[in-house]
Design an enzyme around this catalytic site. Structure first.
Site, mmCIF file in Angstrom:
data_model
loop_
_atom_site.group_PDB
_atom_site.id
_atom_site.type_symbol
_atom_site.label_atom_id
_atom_site.label_comp_id
_atom_site.label_asym_id
_atom_site.label_seq_id
_atom_site.Cartn_x
_atom_site.Cartn_y
_atom_site.Cartn_z
ATOM 1 N N HIS A 45 1.080 -1.364 0.591
ATOM 2 C CA HIS A 45 0.095 -0.041 -0.235
ATOM 3 C C HIS A 45 0.842 1.354 -0.299
ATOM 4 C CE1 HIS A 45 -2.412 -3.363 1.677
ATOM 5 N NE2 HIS A 45 -3.378 -2.686 1.335
ATOM 6 N N HIS A 85 -1.846 -1.244 7.406
ATOM 7 C CA HIS A 85 -1.919 -1.489 5.338
ATOM 8 C C HIS A 85 -0.631 -0.565 5.261
ATOM 9 C CE1 HIS A 85 -5.144 1.594 5.484
ATOM 10 N NE2 HIS A 85 -4.555 2.033 5.008
ATOM 11 N N HIS A 276 -4.301 3.156 -3.452
ATOM 12 C CA HIS A 276 -4.407 2.833 -2.250
ATOM 13 C C HIS A 276 -3.625 1.421 -1.413
ATOM 14 C CE1 HIS A 276 -5.915 1.021 1.753
ATOM 15 N NE2 HIS A 276 -6.273 -0.379 0.718
ATOM 16 N N ARG A 372 -18.508 -16.954 39.806
ATOM 17 C CA ARG A 372 -18.236 -15.848 39.488
ATOM 18 C C ARG A 372 -18.083 -15.169 41.029
ATOM 19 N NH1 ARG A 372 -23.799 -12.683 39.250
ATOM 20 N NH2 ARG A 372 -25.038 -14.209 39.716
ATOM 21 N N GLU A 426 -17.727 -3.679 24.807
ATOM 22 C CA GLU A 426 -16.783 -5.189 25.107
ATOM 23 C C GLU A 426 -15.189 -4.864 24.316
ATOM 24 O OE1 GLU A 426 -20.543 -5.195 24.688
ATOM 25 O OE2 GLU A 426 -21.545 -5.821 26.321
ATOM 26 N N HIS A 476 -21.722 -16.072 33.813
ATOM 27 C CA HIS A 476 -22.722 -16.598 33.194
ATOM 28 C C HIS A 476 -23.058 -17.255 31.629
ATOM 29 C CE1 HIS A 476 -24.449 -13.738 35.611
ATOM 30 N NE2 HIS A 476 -25.474 -13.587 35.164
ATOM 31 N N HIS A 488 -28.987 -15.234 25.391
ATOM 32 C CA HIS A 488 -27.349 -15.366 26.801
ATOM 33 C C HIS A 488 -26.780 -15.767 26.676
ATOM 34 C CE1 HIS A 488 -28.931 -10.221 26.503
ATOM 35 N NE2 HIS A 488 -28.641 -10.345 28.508
#
Ligand SMILES: Cc1ncc(C[n+]2csc(CCOP(=O)(O)OP(=O)(O)O)c2C)c(N)n1
Length: 681
Positions: A45, A85, A276, A372, A426, A476, A488
Site C-alpha cells: 500500500h 496497511h 491505495h 463468579r 465490550e 453466565h 444470553h
C-alpha cells in the site's frame, strides 16, 4: 507516591523545526522507500505512506520521544500506526531513524517470508512496532489502553518516571469502524489528554471516494465525545507542528484532522483509490520521482538526508539517559518495583502466598457458591497482593464480580484507581486491555457475559497473536444462567474461543479450581486467558488443603472409580462436573465402575506429552464428555467414538434446573447413554 506535575509545557514543539527544504527531503525519503518497497514486493500500500509522510516527518523530527538504541524504553512516546496497511510508513521511519534491525535489506524484502517487514506491522516481530495493526480500528482502541496505562502509572510512580504521549495515525477506515466509537467515547470520558490522534483525512478508501459510503463529520463526532479538535492541511509542516503543540497542552485527548492527498507525488494516481493498495508501476514511479525532485535510484537515500534523520534519533538518546539518571537516583525499593512491573514479572511469593491463603480458607470452610463469586473471593486476595492488576467490566460489575474489595474507580480525577468502568463497550474494552498490556506495568482483567465474547473476539484474537497477558472474566457461561434465555446463553462460544491459538480457556468446576485457574491465567505471561464462570451455585468438590495446582494439567481425575478398574470415564468441565459425579453414582448402583475427569482447560491438557494425556484419558471401554455447550473440540479428548452429552441447539428461557432437564444434561441421561453403549459393545 507523587502525582504527575499539573503544569504543562508551553505550546511549542519539543525540538526545533526544520526548514521547508529540509522537511521535504526527509519526507520524500519516506515516500521513495515506500513506493520502491511496494514495487519490489509486487504488493502493498504505497498511498498512505506517501500521503502521510509530512505528518510523520513533523511528528518524529519535532515531537516524538524515543531512542532506537532501546526500542522498549518504558518512558518512550508510543506511536501507533492504526492504519496498518500503510506499514511501509513505519518501516521506512524505523530504517531512517536507525533502528538497528530495520536494514535496507529488510525494506527490500518487504512482505517476504522471514523478513521483519511483514505486510502489516506485527508487535514482537519488529522492534519499534508498538502493536499489531491491520484490522482497522484496533490500533486506535489499543492506544486508548496505552494512554490509560500511562496515566495510571504516572499517578502511581510519579511524572519523573512516567510521562509520555501516545500518538496514533488513523485512516478513514479506522474511523468508520464501530470500535472507534467505543474507543473515542471512553478516551473522551476519561480525559486522556496525552492521547493525540492524527487523522489521515484523505477522503479515499478502497472502493473510491469516501462519499460513496460515508458522510460523517469526524471532527464533530470527536468533539461530541469530549475531544479537543483541529482541522489542518496535512501537507503544511508548520500547521502540523502547531496543532500537535497545542494538543500537548490540552486537558483532553485531541483529534487533528489532517487533510492529505493519498499517494502524494504520484502524477496520475495521487488523490485516487488507484494508489491505495497496489504497486504504482514503473512509469508512475518515474513520474513521482520527477514530481518530488527525488532523482536517486530505488532504495538509495543520500548520506546527508540519512544524517538528518539520525540527528533526530541522537536527541532521543540524551532524553533516555536523563531518564535513566532519574530512575537510578530513586530509592532502590521504588526503582526495583517499577522495573519489576515493567518486566511483567509478578512477585512469585506474593502470587503463591495469595493462592495458598485462598485455598486454606476453602479447606477450612468449604463453600457452595457460583464460580463468579469464587472468582470475586479470589480477586479480593489476589489484587491485594498484586498491585498491577487493573480490573474492570463492561457495565456488568455486579454480575461479573470483578470489582475486588477496596478497588476505587479509575477516572480523570482518580488515575490511581484500579477499576475501570468501561461502559457498554465490550469491543473497546478488550482492545484497550490489549493496549494496557502492551504498554506494560499493568495486568488488565475485565468482565462481561461469555455470550458477548463475540463482541470482543477480534481483540482477543489479536491479544493471542501478540502474546499479551490479558484476562477476560466471562460469567453466565451456559444455559445455567436460566431465565435470560437463548440470546444470553452461550452454546458455541467455548468451542469458538478454544479455536483461537495461544488462548487459554478456563472453565473451573468449583471454588478450588477457580483460584487455581486464576493462578494459571496470571502465570500465562505470553498470551490471553478467558475464565468462563457460572451464575449458578456449585458445590465445592475438593475438600482439604493441597497447594498442588491440579488444574495445571488441564484435566485430572477428580473422582476415581471405586472398587475396580473404570469401565466408563466421564469427562466434564465447570458446572457439569458435579452432574458427572452424580452420574458415576447411578452407574455404580447398577454395578458399573466409572471415574470422573475434570477438564478445566482443554488447551493445557492438549499441550501435555502424549503419555501423560493417555494416562489422564485412561483405558475405559466407554468415554463420555459432558458440557452444556456444543461438542466441537471434545473429540480430541474422548475420541470420535466417544459419547457427548451437551447442547446441539440454542437454549431457551426458563429456570436453569428446568433447562438442564429439557436439554437432557442430567446424571440419569449420562448414565443411560453410557449403559446403552456398554450393552452394545
Ligand atoms: C476490519 C477491517 N476491515 C477491512 C479491512 C480491509 N481494508 C484495508 S484498508 C481499507 C480501507 C482503506 O481506506 P482508508 O482506511 O481510508 O485507507 P487509505 O485508503 O487512506 O490508505 C480496508 C477496507 C481491514 N484491514 N480491516
Amino acid at each position: 507516591m507523587s502525582a504527575t506535575p499539573a503544569v504543562k509545557p508551553a505550546p511549542s514543539a519539543t525540538h526545533h523545526a526544520l526548514s521547508r527544504a529540509e522537511h521535504d527531503l526527509m519526507a520524500n525519503a519516506i515516500r521513495a522507500l515506500a513506493m520502491d518497497a511496494v514495487e519490489q514486493a509486487k504488493s502493498g500500500h504505497p498511498g498512505l505512506p506517501m500521503g502521510a509522510a509530512d505528518i510523520a516527518t513533523v511528528l518524529f523530527t519535532q515531537f516524538m520521544k524515543f531512542d532506537p538504541a532501546d526500542p522498549a524504553w518504558p518512558d518512550r512516546d508510543r506511536f501507533v500506526l492504526s492504519a496498518g496497511h500503510g506499514s511501509m510508513l513505519i518501516y521506512a521511519l524505523l530504517h531512517l531513524l536507525g533502528y538497528e534491525a530495520m536494514t535496507i535489506d529488510q525494506l527490500k524484502r518487504f512482505r517476504q517470508l522471514g523478513s521483519i517487514t511483514a505486510g502489516h506491522p506485527e508487535h514482537g516481530h519488529t522492534p519499534g512496532v508498538e502493536t499489531t495493526t491491520g484490522p482497522l480500528g484496533q490500533g486506535l482502541a489499543n492506544a486508548v489502553g496505552m494512554a490509560i496505562a500511562e496515566r495510571h502509572l504516572s499517578a502511581v510512580f510519579g511524572g519523573e518516571l512516567v510521562d509520555h504521549t501516545t500518538y496514533v495515525l488513523a485512516s478513514d477506515g479506522d474511523l468508520m469502524e464501530g470500535i472507534s466509537h467505543e474507543a473515542i467515547a471512553l478516551a473522551g470520558h476519561l480525559k486522556l489528554s496525552k492521547l493525540i490522534v492524527l487523522f489521515d483525512d484523505n477522503g479515499i478508501s478502497i472502493d473510491g471516494p469516501l462519499s460513496l459510503a460515508d458522510s460523517v463529520d469526524q471532527v464533530k463526532r470527536f468533539e461530541a465525545a469530549g475531544w479537543a479538535t483541529a482541522r489542518i492541511d496535512g501537507h503544511d509542516p508548520a500547521a502540523i507542528a502547531a496543532a500537535i503543540a497545542t494538543a500537548k497542552t490540552s486537558d483532553r485527548p485531541t483529534l487533528i484532522a489532517c487533510k492529505t492527498k493519498i499517494g502524494f507525488g504520484a502524477p496520475t494516481k495521487a488523490g485516487t483509490e488507484k494508489c491505495h493498495g497496489s504497486p504504482l508501476g514503473g512509469d508512475e514511479i518515474k513520474g513521482a520521482r520527477a514530481a518530488l525532485g527525488w532523482p536517486h535510484p530505488p532504495f538509495e537515500v543520500p548520506a546527508d538526508i540519512r544524517a538528518m534523520w539520525r540527528d533526530v534519533s541522537a536527541r532521543g538518546k540524551s532524553e533516555r539517559q536523563d531518564w535513566a539518571k532519574r530512575i537510578a537516583a530513586l530509592p532502590s525499593e521504588k526503582r526495583s518495583e517499577f522495573e519489576r512491573r515493567m518486566r511483567g514479572d509478578i512477585a512469585r511469593d506474593k502470587l503463591a502466598g495469595a493462592v495458598h491463603t485462598v485455598k486454606q480458607s476453602l479447606a477450612a470452610e468449604p463453600k457452595e457458591i457460583a464460580t463468579r463469586v469464587a472468582s470475586e473471593n479470589s480477586l479480593n486476595t489476589l489484587t491485594a497482593a498484586i498491585p498491577e492488576m487493573i480490573g474492570g467490566s463492561a457495565d456488568l460489575t455486579g454480575s461479573n464480580n470483578t470489582r475486588a474489595k477496596g478497588m476505587t474507580a479509575f477516572s480523570a480525577a482518580n488515575p490511581s484507581g484500579r477499576f475501570i468502568h468501561y461502559g457498554v463497550r465490550e469491543h473497546g474494552m478488550a482492545a484497550a486491555m490489549n493496549g494496557m498490556a502492551l504498554h506494560g506495568g499493568v495486568i488488565p482483567y475485565s468482565g462481561t457475559f461469555l455470550v458477548f465474547s463475540d463482541y470482543c473476539r477480534p481483540s482477543i484474537r489479536l491479544a493471542a497473536l501478540m502474546g499479551q497477558r490479558v484476562i477476560h472474566v466471562m460469567t453466565h457461561d451456559s444455559i445455567g444462567l436460566g431465565e435470560d434465555g437463548p440470546t444470553h446463553q452461550p452454546v458455541e462460544h467455548l468451542a469458538a474461543l478454544r479455536a483461537i491459538p495461544n488462548l487459554l480457556v478456563f472453565r473451573p468446576c468449583d471454588t478450588v479450581e477457580t483460584i487455581e485457574c486464576w493462578e494459571l491465567a496470571l502465570k500465562h505471561k505470553t498470551g490471553p486467558s478467558v475464565l468462563a464462570l457460572t451464575r449458578q451455585n456449585l458445590p465445592q468438590l475438593r475438600i482439604g488443603h493441597d497447594d498442588h495446582n491440579a488444574s495445571a494439567a488441564g484435566a485430572y481425575e477428580v473422582v476415581p472409580a471405586d472398587g475396580g478398574l473404570a469401565v466408563v470415564s466421564i469427562f466434564a468441565s465447570g458446572s457439569e462436573v458435579p452432574i458427572a459425579i452424580e452420574a458415576r453414582k447411578f452407574l455404580r448402583e447398577r454395578g458399573v465402575h466409572a471415574r470422573v475427569v475434570s477438564v478445566p482447560c482443554m488447551e493445557l491438557f492438549l499441550a501435555l506429552p502424549e503419555d501423560d494425556r493417555a494416562d489422564i484419558v485412561g483405558g475405559a471401554r466407554v468415554n463420555v464428555a459432558v458440557e452444556a455447550a456444543v461438542r466441537q473440540g471434545w473429540d480430541a479428548v474422548i475420541g470420535s467414538d466417544g459419547l457427548f452429552v451437551g447442547m446441539s441447539s440454542f437454549g431457551a428461557s426458563a429456570p436453569y434446573k428446568d433447562l438442564y432437564k429439557h436439554f437432557g444434561i442430567t446424571a440419569e441421561r449420562i448414565a443411560d447413554v453410557a449403559l446403552t453403549k456398554l450393552q452394545k459393545s
